[in-house]
Design an enzyme around this catalytic site. Structure first.
Site, PDB file in Angstrom:
ATOM      1  N   SER A   1      -8.141  -4.609   5.266  1.00 53.54           N
ATOM      2  CA  SER A   1      -8.724  -4.327   3.948  1.00 53.54           C
ATOM      3  C   SER A   1      -9.131  -5.584   3.156  1.00 53.54           C
ATOM      4  O   SER A   1      -8.777  -5.735   1.995  1.00 53.54           O
ATOM      5  CB  SER A   1      -7.764  -3.452   3.116  1.00 53.54           C
ATOM      6  OG  SER A   1      -7.521  -2.229   3.761  1.00 53.54           O
TER       7      SER A   1
ATOM      8  N   ASP B   1       0.832  -1.210   0.000  1.00 59.90           N
ATOM      9  CA  ASP B   1       0.000   0.000   0.000  1.00 59.90           C
ATOM     10  C   ASP B   1       0.868   1.263   0.000  1.00 59.90           C
ATOM     11  O   ASP B   1       2.015   1.245   0.443  1.00 59.90           O
ATOM     12  CB  ASP B   1      -0.914  -0.023   1.236  1.00 59.90           C
ATOM     13  CG  ASP B   1      -2.082   0.952   1.108  1.00 59.90           C
ATOM     14  OD1 ASP B   1      -2.365   1.415  -0.013  1.00 59.90           O
ATOM     15  OD2 ASP B   1      -2.707   1.250   2.140  1.00 59.90           O
TER      16      ASP B   1
ATOM     17  N   SER C   1      -7.523  -5.363  -5.343  1.00 64.40           N
ATOM     18  CA  SER C   1      -8.632  -5.940  -4.582  1.00 64.40           C
ATOM     19  C   SER C   1      -9.937  -5.831  -5.360  1.00 64.40           C
ATOM     20  O   SER C   1     -10.061  -5.020  -6.291  1.00 64.40           O
ATOM     21  CB  SER C   1      -8.771  -5.226  -3.226  1.00 64.40           C
ATOM     22  OG  SER C   1      -9.434  -3.985  -3.380  1.00 64.40           O
TER      23      SER C   1
ATOM     24  N   HIS D   1       2.238   3.567  -8.908  1.00 62.33           N
ATOM     25  CA  HIS D   1       1.962   2.150  -9.197  1.00 62.33           C
ATOM     26  C   HIS D   1       3.105   1.542 -10.016  1.00 62.33           C
ATOM     27  O   HIS D   1       3.497   0.399  -9.808  1.00 62.33           O
ATOM     28  CB  HIS D   1       0.644   2.003  -9.966  1.00 62.33           C
ATOM     29  CG  HIS D   1      -0.550   2.381  -9.150  1.00 62.33           C
ATOM     30  ND1 HIS D   1      -0.721   1.962  -7.849  1.00 62.33           N
ATOM     31  CD2 HIS D   1      -1.640   3.146  -9.438  1.00 62.33           C
ATOM     32  CE1 HIS D   1      -1.863   2.445  -7.376  1.00 62.33           C
ATOM     33  NE2 HIS D   1      -2.434   3.176  -8.314  1.00 62.33           N
TER      34      HIS D   1
ATOM     35  N   LEU E   1      10.277 -20.640  -4.228  1.00 65.98           N
ATOM     36  CA  LEU E   1       9.234 -19.750  -3.699  1.00 65.98           C
ATOM     37  C   LEU E   1       7.986 -19.739  -4.581  1.00 65.98           C
ATOM     38  O   LEU E   1       8.085 -19.619  -5.804  1.00 65.98           O
ATOM     39  CB  LEU E   1       9.794 -18.312  -3.633  1.00 65.98           C
ATOM     40  CG  LEU E   1       8.787 -17.233  -3.224  1.00 65.98           C
ATOM     41  CD1 LEU E   1       8.540 -17.246  -1.719  1.00 65.98           C
ATOM     42  CD2 LEU E   1       9.254 -15.843  -3.673  1.00 65.98           C
TER      43      LEU E   1
ATOM     44  N   ARG F   1       2.081  -4.812   6.191  1.00 65.72           N
ATOM     45  CA  ARG F   1       1.379  -3.773   5.423  1.00 65.72           C
ATOM     46  C   ARG F   1       2.214  -2.499   5.443  1.00 65.72           C
ATOM     47  O   ARG F   1       2.628  -2.032   6.509  1.00 65.72           O
ATOM     48  CB  ARG F   1      -0.007  -3.465   5.989  1.00 65.72           C
ATOM     49  CG  ARG F   1      -0.733  -2.413   5.116  1.00 65.72           C
ATOM     50  CD  ARG F   1      -2.182  -2.200   5.468  1.00 65.72           C
ATOM     51  NE  ARG F   1      -2.815  -1.348   4.461  1.00 65.72           N
ATOM     52  CZ  ARG F   1      -4.081  -1.400   4.099  1.00 65.72           C
ATOM     53  NH1 ARG F   1      -4.892  -2.263   4.675  1.00 65.72           N
ATOM     54  NH2 ARG F   1      -4.561  -0.586   3.183  1.00 65.72           N
TER      55      ARG F   1
ATOM     56  N   GLY G   1       0.013   5.540  -4.258  1.00 64.70           N
ATOM     57  CA  GLY G   1      -0.563   6.844  -4.612  1.00 64.70           C
ATOM     58  C   GLY G   1       0.068   7.970  -3.811  1.00 64.70           C
ATOM     59  O   GLY G   1       0.433   9.015  -4.363  1.00 64.70           O
ATOM     60  N   ARG G   2       0.212   7.747  -2.517  1.00 63.99           N
ATOM     61  CA  ARG G   2       0.811   8.792  -1.663  1.00 63.99           C
ATOM     62  C   ARG G   2       2.298   8.984  -1.967  1.00 63.99           C
ATOM     63  O   ARG G   2       2.819  10.086  -1.867  1.00 63.99           O
ATOM     64  CB  ARG G   2       0.580   8.446  -0.178  1.00 63.99           C
ATOM     65  CG  ARG G   2      -0.826   8.805   0.290  1.00 63.99           C
ATOM     66  CD  ARG G   2      -1.167   8.143   1.593  1.00 63.99           C
ATOM     67  NE  ARG G   2      -1.477   6.731   1.389  1.00 63.99           N
ATOM     68  CZ  ARG G   2      -1.591   5.852   2.361  1.00 63.99           C
ATOM     69  NH1 ARG G   2      -1.376   6.212   3.614  1.00 63.99           N
ATOM     70  NH2 ARG G   2      -1.899   4.599   2.095  1.00 63.99           N
ATOM     71  N   TRP G   3       2.962   7.907  -2.319  1.00 63.04           N
ATOM     72  CA  TRP G   3       4.383   8.009  -2.716  1.00 63.04           C
ATOM     73  C   TRP G   3       4.509   8.973  -3.902  1.00 63.04           C
ATOM     74  O   TRP G   3       5.387   9.837  -3.922  1.00 63.04           O
ATOM     75  CB  TRP G   3       4.898   6.618  -3.105  1.00 63.04           C
ATOM     76  CG  TRP G   3       6.335   6.576  -3.536  1.00 63.04           C
ATOM     77  CD1 TRP G   3       7.428   6.334  -2.745  1.00 63.04           C
ATOM     78  CD2 TRP G   3       6.834   6.770  -4.880  1.00 63.04           C
ATOM     79  NE1 TRP G   3       8.573   6.369  -3.507  1.00 63.04           N
ATOM     80  CE2 TRP G   3       8.240   6.638  -4.813  1.00 63.04           C
ATOM     81  CE3 TRP G   3       6.248   7.037  -6.111  1.00 63.04           C
ATOM     82  CZ2 TRP G   3       9.058   6.761  -5.938  1.00 63.04           C
ATOM     83  CZ3 TRP G   3       7.050   7.173  -7.229  1.00 63.04           C
ATOM     84  CH2 TRP G   3       8.445   7.037  -7.136  1.00 63.04           C
TER      85      TRP G   3
HETATM   86  C1  IPE Z   1      -5.414  -2.705  -0.203  1.00 63.62           C
HETATM   87  O1  IPE Z   1      -5.097  -1.364  -0.302  1.00 63.62           O
HETATM   88  C2  IPE Z   1      -5.400  -3.364  -1.549  1.00 63.62           C
HETATM   89  C3  IPE Z   1      -4.097  -3.474  -2.200  1.00 63.62           C
HETATM   90  C4  IPE Z   1      -2.951  -3.103  -1.721  1.00 63.62           C
HETATM   91  C5  IPE Z   1      -4.123  -4.073  -3.515  1.00 63.62           C
HETATM   92  P1  IPE Z   1      -6.205  -0.223  -0.448  1.00 63.62           P
HETATM   93  O2  IPE Z   1      -5.471   1.050  -0.563  1.00 63.62           O
HETATM   94  O3  IPE Z   1      -7.148  -0.572  -1.527  1.00 63.62           O
HETATM   95  O4  IPE Z   1      -6.985  -0.341   0.945  1.00 63.62           O
HETATM   96  P2  IPE Z   1      -7.793   0.760   1.760  1.00 63.62           P
HETATM   97  O5  IPE Z   1      -8.748   1.403   0.798  1.00 63.62           O
HETATM   98  O6  IPE Z   1      -6.790   1.734   2.289  1.00 63.62           O
HETATM   99  O7  IPE Z   1      -8.467  -0.003   2.857  1.00 63.62           O
HETATM  100  C1  IPE Z   2      -1.602   0.310  -3.302  1.00 57.58           C
HETATM  101  O1  IPE Z   2      -1.372   1.676  -3.324  1.00 57.58           O
HETATM  102  C2  IPE Z   2      -1.821  -0.254  -4.680  1.00 57.58           C
HETATM  103  C3  IPE Z   2      -3.206  -0.655  -4.953  1.00 57.58           C
HETATM  104  C4  IPE Z   2      -4.201  -0.632  -4.112  1.00 57.58           C
HETATM  105  C5  IPE Z   2      -3.491  -1.095  -6.299  1.00 57.58           C
HETATM  106  P1  IPE Z   2      -2.556   2.739  -3.295  1.00 57.58           P
HETATM  107  O2  IPE Z   2      -2.925   3.058  -4.689  1.00 57.58           O
HETATM  108  O3  IPE Z   2      -3.665   2.256  -2.437  1.00 57.58           O
HETATM  109  O4  IPE Z   2      -1.832   3.978  -2.640  1.00 57.58           O
HETATM  110  P2  IPE Z   2      -2.474   4.977  -1.582  1.00 57.58           P
HETATM  111  O5  IPE Z   2      -2.951   4.142  -0.437  1.00 57.58           O
HETATM  112  O6  IPE Z   2      -3.599   5.668  -2.276  1.00 57.58           O
HETATM  113  O7  IPE Z   2      -1.356   5.871  -1.210  1.00 57.58           O
HETATM  114 MG    MG Z   3      -4.090   2.442  -0.490  1.00 55.28          MG
END
Ligand code: IPE
Ligand code: IPE
Ligand code: MG
Length: 251
Positions: A207, A31, A76, A48, A142, A199, A34-36
């Site tokens: 999640s 996870d 997810s 991504h 693995l 996580r 996006g914030r990165w």
């Molecule tokens: C969980 O992350 C799913 C994946 C990393 C693929 P999300 O970013 O979707 O989860 P929430 O929305 O913070 O719970």
């Molecule tokens: C996890 O990173 C990747 C997926 C859920 C596909 P996010 O896209 O959820 O990144 P944040 O949580 O918005 O920073």
């Molecule tokens: Mg996320």
């Protein structure tokens, strides 16, 4: 704020780890992509892409440590809610990832698998995953298991539907249903339950990931975003796992 269950940022080398008490199955919620990106003034999809580039390194580290299964949460069943452009970008990552990394994964004897619903995934997403699964099916190292279009509640409901069908058609007697039998109706059939769940990104939640399977998993969280997660961070999580006493309700 740092808590007792979170990363302390102390440095751990692979050589310091206990070679015996290695988790058989590590599950990772990758996870914070996006914030990165946001932190760098980049579009979310750049995060991504950077996150994708981080997968091989962690998979190879897990393989070298002797982890048997590494399950990575890649997409997810709830991630379809995201903007169309972002979903489309994510769906294109397998066709870039596998051609780029498959040789190195083969060289490490890694076997690719997937849990999640094939239905709903575009052909250009599924095809490279299936090709990688086929190419690596005889590898004995693995198991690199991608949770793609995966959601735990949907998995459990599907498992119940199939289980009920087997009761109705007479192949399963209700009093035969125990934890092992039910586990056999889940997508993780045949795999050990995760010993350790990691996580990234500072979110302290599950999640909808492997809810049944993680009943007794050790949980470890770090504030680092997935693209910044290093092999040293991975070793730190394993070191913390090795310091924990798993009791399963006993003493
Ligand atoms: C969980 O992350 C799913 C994946 C990393 C693929 P999300 O970013 O979707 O989860 P929430 O929305 O913070 O719970
Ligand atoms: C996890 O990173 C990747 C997926 C859920 C596909 P996010 O896209 O959820 O990144 P944040 O949580 O918005 O920073
Ligand atoms: Mg996320």
């Amino acid at each position: 704020m740092l808590n007792w269950f979170q990363s302390k940022g102390s440095k751990t080398n692979a050589s310091e780890l206990d070679k015996v008490n290695v988790p058989r199955h590590v599950a990772v919620i990758m996870d914070g992509n996006g914030r990165w990106a946001k932190q760098r003034g980049l579009p979310r999809v750049a995060g991504h892409h950077s996150g994708m580039k981080n997968v091989r390194k962690i998979a190879v580290a897990a393989s070298k440590l002797g982890v048997e299964v590494l399950t990575l949460y890649a997409f997810s069943t709830e991630n379809w809610k995201r903007p169309k452009d972002e979903v489309e970008f994510l769906m294109k990552l397998p066709q870039e990832f596998f051609p780029l990394e498959i040789d190195e994964l083969m060289a490490n004897n890694v076997q690719i698998r997937m849990i999640g619903w094939e239905r709903g995934l575009p052909e250009h997403t599924l095809e490279p995953v299936k090709a990688a699964m086929k190419r690596t099916e005889n590898n004995t190292g693995l198991i690199l298991n991608f949770a793609l279009n995966y959601g735990s509640r949907a998995e459990m409901l599907d498992g119940i539907r199939n289980l009920v069908a087997d009761v109705q058609n007479g192949t399963l007697a209700p009093d035969m249903i125990d934890e092992d039998v039910y586990s056999g109706y889940l997508l993780t059939k045949g795999l050990p339950d995760p010993d350790l769940m990691i996580r990234t990104s500072g979110e302290i939640r599950i999640s909808n990931f492997l809810l049944w399977q993680m009943a007794y998993s050790e949980l470890w969280f770090t504030d680092k975003f997935w693209p910044d997660f290093t092999t040293d961070d991975f070793y730190e999580a394993i070191a913390e796992y090795q310091r924990r006493a798993r009791r399963y309700g006993g003493v």
